[in-house]
Scaffold this motif. Structure first.
Motif, PDB file in Angstrom:
ATOM      1  N   ARG B  45       0.821  -1.209   0.000  1.00 43.28           N
ATOM      2  CA  ARG B  45       0.000   0.000   0.000  1.00 43.28           C
ATOM      3  C   ARG B  45       0.856   1.260   0.000  1.00 43.28           C
ATOM      4  O   ARG B  45       0.379   2.323  -0.393  1.00 43.28           O
ATOM      5  N   ASN B  48       1.702   2.190  -3.884  1.00 41.79           N
ATOM      6  CA  ASN B  48       0.772   3.071  -4.612  1.00 41.79           C
ATOM      7  C   ASN B  48       0.212   4.178  -3.712  1.00 41.79           C
ATOM      8  O   ASN B  48      -0.757   4.831  -4.063  1.00 41.79           O
ATOM      9  N   LEU B  50      -1.498   4.256  -1.031  1.00 42.53           N
ATOM     10  CA  LEU B  50      -2.729   4.195  -0.245  1.00 42.53           C
ATOM     11  C   LEU B  50      -2.360   4.470   1.197  1.00 42.53           C
ATOM     12  O   LEU B  50      -3.165   4.942   1.987  1.00 42.53           O
ATOM     13  N   GLU B  69      -1.416  15.459  -4.704  1.00 44.39           N
ATOM     14  CA  GLU B  69      -2.624  14.684  -4.999  1.00 44.39           C
ATOM     15  C   GLU B  69      -2.721  14.324  -6.475  1.00 44.39           C
ATOM     16  O   GLU B  69      -2.905  13.179  -6.837  1.00 44.39           O
ATOM     17  N   ASN B  73      -2.702  10.611  -8.198  1.00 37.96           N
ATOM     18  CA  ASN B  73      -3.808  10.018  -8.949  1.00 37.96           C
ATOM     19  C   ASN B  73      -3.320   9.483 -10.291  1.00 37.96           C
ATOM     20  O   ASN B  73      -3.760   8.436 -10.751  1.00 37.96           O
ATOM     21  N   ARG B  76      -1.287   6.281  -9.714  1.00 35.81           N
ATOM     22  CA  ARG B  76      -2.085   5.094  -9.402  1.00 35.81           C
ATOM     23  C   ARG B  76      -2.737   4.513 -10.650  1.00 35.81           C
ATOM     24  O   ARG B  76      -3.084   3.344 -10.672  1.00 35.81           O
ATOM     25  N   GLN B  77      -2.921   5.343 -11.669  1.00 35.14           N
ATOM     26  CA  GLN B  77      -3.477   4.802 -12.911  1.00 35.14           C
ATOM     27  C   GLN B  77      -2.532   3.768 -13.526  1.00 35.14           C
ATOM     28  O   GLN B  77      -2.971   2.900 -14.271  1.00 35.14           O
ATOM     29  N   MET B  81      -4.167  -2.601  -8.569  1.00 31.68           N
ATOM     30  CA  MET B  81      -4.103  -3.292  -7.284  1.00 31.68           C
ATOM     31  C   MET B  81      -5.284  -4.239  -7.144  1.00 31.68           C
ATOM     32  O   MET B  81      -6.423  -3.883  -7.465  1.00 31.68           O
ATOM     33  N   PHE B  83      -7.200  -6.717  -4.311  1.00 30.93           N
ATOM     34  CA  PHE B  83      -7.306  -6.836  -2.862  1.00 30.93           C
ATOM     35  C   PHE B  83      -7.806  -8.219  -2.457  1.00 30.93           C
ATOM     36  O   PHE B  83      -8.529  -8.880  -3.198  1.00 30.93           O
ATOM     37  N   GLU B 100     -15.603   1.957 -15.444  1.00 32.72           N
ATOM     38  CA  GLU B 100     -15.712   3.185 -14.646  1.00 32.72           C
ATOM     39  C   GLU B 100     -14.454   4.060 -14.750  1.00 32.72           C
ATOM     40  O   GLU B 100     -14.525   5.224 -15.137  1.00 32.72           O
ATOM     41  N   ALA B 101     -13.320   3.484 -14.391  1.00 41.34           N
ATOM     42  CA  ALA B 101     -12.095   4.292 -14.355  1.00 41.34           C
ATOM     43  C   ALA B 101     -11.625   4.713 -15.753  1.00 41.34           C
ATOM     44  O   ALA B 101     -11.288   5.885 -15.953  1.00 41.34           O
ATOM     45  N   LEU B 104     -13.849   7.541 -16.924  1.00 37.56           N
ATOM     46  CA  LEU B 104     -13.706   8.748 -16.118  1.00 37.56           C
ATOM     47  C   LEU B 104     -12.322   9.388 -16.288  1.00 37.56           C
ATOM     48  O   LEU B 104     -12.196  10.601 -16.368  1.00 37.56           O
ATOM     49  N   LEU B 105     -11.297   8.555 -16.349  1.00 37.89           N
ATOM     50  CA  LEU B 105      -9.933   9.083 -16.260  1.00 37.89           C
ATOM     51  C   LEU B 105      -9.193   9.098 -17.584  1.00 37.89           C
ATOM     52  O   LEU B 105      -8.339   9.934 -17.805  1.00 37.89           O
ATOM     53  N   ALA B 150      -8.756  -3.863 -12.835  1.00 38.31           N
ATOM     54  CA  ALA B 150      -7.446  -3.218 -12.695  1.00 38.31           C
ATOM     55  C   ALA B 150      -6.747  -3.145 -14.057  1.00 38.31           C
ATOM     56  O   ALA B 150      -6.135  -2.141 -14.404  1.00 38.31           O
ATOM     57  N   MET B 153      -7.218  -0.246 -16.862  1.00 34.13           N
ATOM     58  CA  MET B 153      -6.465   1.015 -16.878  1.00 34.13           C
ATOM     59  C   MET B 153      -5.105   0.838 -17.552  1.00 34.13           C
ATOM     60  O   MET B 153      -4.296   1.762 -17.566  1.00 34.13           O
TER      61      MET B 153
END
Ligand SMILES: Nc1ncnc2c1ncn2[C@@H]1O[C@H](COP(=O)(O)OP(=O)(O)O)[C@@H](O)[C@H]1O
Ligand SMILES: [Mg+2]
Lengths: 220, 240
Positions: B45, B48, B50, B69, B73, B76-77, B81, B83, B100-101, B104-105, B150, B153
């Motif tokens: 963690r 990246n 976290l 920040e 961000n 992290r793209q 990761m 979990f 989603e990502a 959005l990104l 994951a 991205m």
């Protein structure tokens, strides 16, 4: 009995009109209360100490004082100092109920947001979402679903508490009943009818909340 | 690819990472083993961010990670990761989880992202599940979706934190199969796991961590057959 029925038939339409006002202010209260409450709730969980202190203060004041007092402050006290802020009873009632409900809804929102598993935020951040994006797209939509049942209960509470607005000359269900009594002196019949209508409203709402609860539970 | 130097992390007084150094080469698969509480998750963690390390530097592709920040961000793209608890978004379908990502990104169109999403679902063997909600999937299926999410991205590195520890034994294999496939394709991976079979077969390097430090590292056959340190021997002995 027949006599009661014919009495009811005569006055029920008036009472239903009053009930409509009660429903209106409760709906407006829960809608604006939700919007303000969500913002205050977000402020409460914000990492910005100023925001979280302001939110905490708001919740503390509103939940620590009676709604009746808040209603009087908005309808009488503030206009007595700033006459420009004089408002019709309906508007005062909506403002007071919204601001009051917001404090309780803020706590509902905070609880819902904090009940979302930490892993959700971490997964979102690990994909590269900013904290704001993660809140908006991942946390709040889930928290909102969890808020629905308590919001329904808040709405039920609002239907009952809104009877306090009868004190500022707003003709809601209770006040309409009092008005009928003042010309008929039929306390028992009128209050019985008023009570039945309140019960009808809250029972329907409880039923809907129960349905929502089932639905929310099924998805999780 | 990744270079961590002297990573120290404390929770209050408790020093959980006591100066970890790790370099991971492109395409390398590093498996981290070690007893529970030794700081493996915390270390992943920190990579990246976290968790914010208290000191030490992390370099990705030769660039020091800035602790702003916006650059985090972005960073992290590039680091996927996975979990232990999957952490799929329960209010979204499998496909919505995956796109989603990127939408959005990466400003991908929904259609473009979905096309890519289908390829990824195909890769993890779940193309028929695109419209299911996560609560309708088995644990193994959830974890494979999480891997696909994951990968959507297009990360340069994948971190896995005990990806099979929450699974029923009969579902572990399907997840490991996907991870092996990824490793064969040359993905750079850092994997915390207790699956020694996986480590033997796939790892280029095995790291044994205990008490917040790296005790020993080397190729799997060396670590498993001829460990140097008593603590490594003891730990491996417990597993048998
Ligand atoms: N957020 C936290 N706050 C306080 N202590 C933590 C936190 N996360 C982990 N720890 C502690 O750090 C130590 C290492 O934890 P962890 O990295 O999860 O170990 P591992 O993944 O190897 O089991 C443990 O003693 C754990 O209790
Ligand atoms: Mg762990």
């Amino acid at each position: 009995m027949n006599e009661f029925l014919s009495f009811s038939a005569t006055y029920l339409p008036y009472l239903l009109q009053g009930a409509l006002v009660t429903i209106e202010i409760a709906v407006i209260g829960v809608i604006f209360g939700s919007i303000i409450g969500l913002l205050v709730g977000l402020g409460r969980v914000s990492s910005n100490p100023l925001l979280s202190q302001i939110s905490r203060f708001y919740i503390w004041v509103i939940r620590g004082t009676p709604l009746l007092l808040q209603l009087f402050v908005i309808h009488f006290a503030i206009p007595s100092v700033f006459s420009a802020l004089t408002m019709p009873p309906f508007v005062s009632a909506c403002i007071a109920l919204s601001l009051n409900a917001a404090a309780y809804i803020a706590e509902i929102a905070r609880g819902a947001i904090q009940s979302i598993d930490k892993g959700q935020m971490e997964a979102a951040r690990s994909l590269g979402l900013s904290a704001g994006q993660a809140m908006r797209r991942i946390i709040i939509p889930q928290a909102f679903r969890r808020m629905l049942p308590p919001l329904g209960n808040e709405f039920i509470a609002l239907i009952k508490e809104s009877s306090l607005v009868s004190t500022i000359a707003l003709y809601d269900l209770l006040r309409t009943g009092q008005q009928i009594i003042s010309s008929t002196y039929r306390y028992m019949e009128v209050f019985l009818l008023v009570g039945l209508i309140y019960l009808f409203l809250t029972t329907i709402m409880s039923y809907i909340v129960g349905k929502i609860e089932k639905k929310v539970g099924a998805y999780e | 690819m990744i270079s961590c130097k002297n990573i120290i992390k404390k929770f209050d007084k408790l020093e959980v990472l006591k100066g970890i150094d790790l370099d991971v080469a492109p395409g390398e698969v590093v498996v981290i083993i070690g007893p529970s509480g030794s700081g493996k998750s915390t270390f992943l963690r920190c990579i990246n961010r976290l968790e914010a390390a208290d000191s030490g530097t992390i370099t990705i592709n030769g660039q020091a990670v800035e602790y702003k920040e916006s650059s985090l961000n972005k960073l992290r793209q590039d680091i996927g990761m996975v979990f232990q608890q999957f952490n799929l978004f329960p209010h979204m379908t499998v496909m919505e989880n995956i796109i989603e990502a990127p939408v959005l990104l990466k400003k991908m169109t929904k259609d473009g992202a979905k096309k890519k999403g289908l390829e990824l679902l195909n890769k993890v063997g779940l193309e028929e599940k695109e419209n299911e909600y996560p609560n309708r999937l088995s644990g193994g299926q959830k974890q494979r979706v999480a891997i696909a999410r994951a990968l959507a991205m297009e990360p340069k590195i994948m971190l896995f934190d005990e990806p099979t520890s929450a699974l029923d034994p009969e579902l572990v294999g399907e997840v490991l199969t996907v991870m092996k496939k990824l490793a064969k394709e040359g993905m750079t991976m850092v994997v915390v796991t207790h699956e020694m079979g996986f480590a033997r077969e796939v790892a280029d390097r095995v790291i044994f961590m205990d008490g917040g430090t790296i005790i020993e590292q080397g190729p799997p056959e060396v670590i498993f057959e001829t460990p140097q340190h008593d603590r490594t021997k003891e730990f491996l002995g417990h597993l048998k």
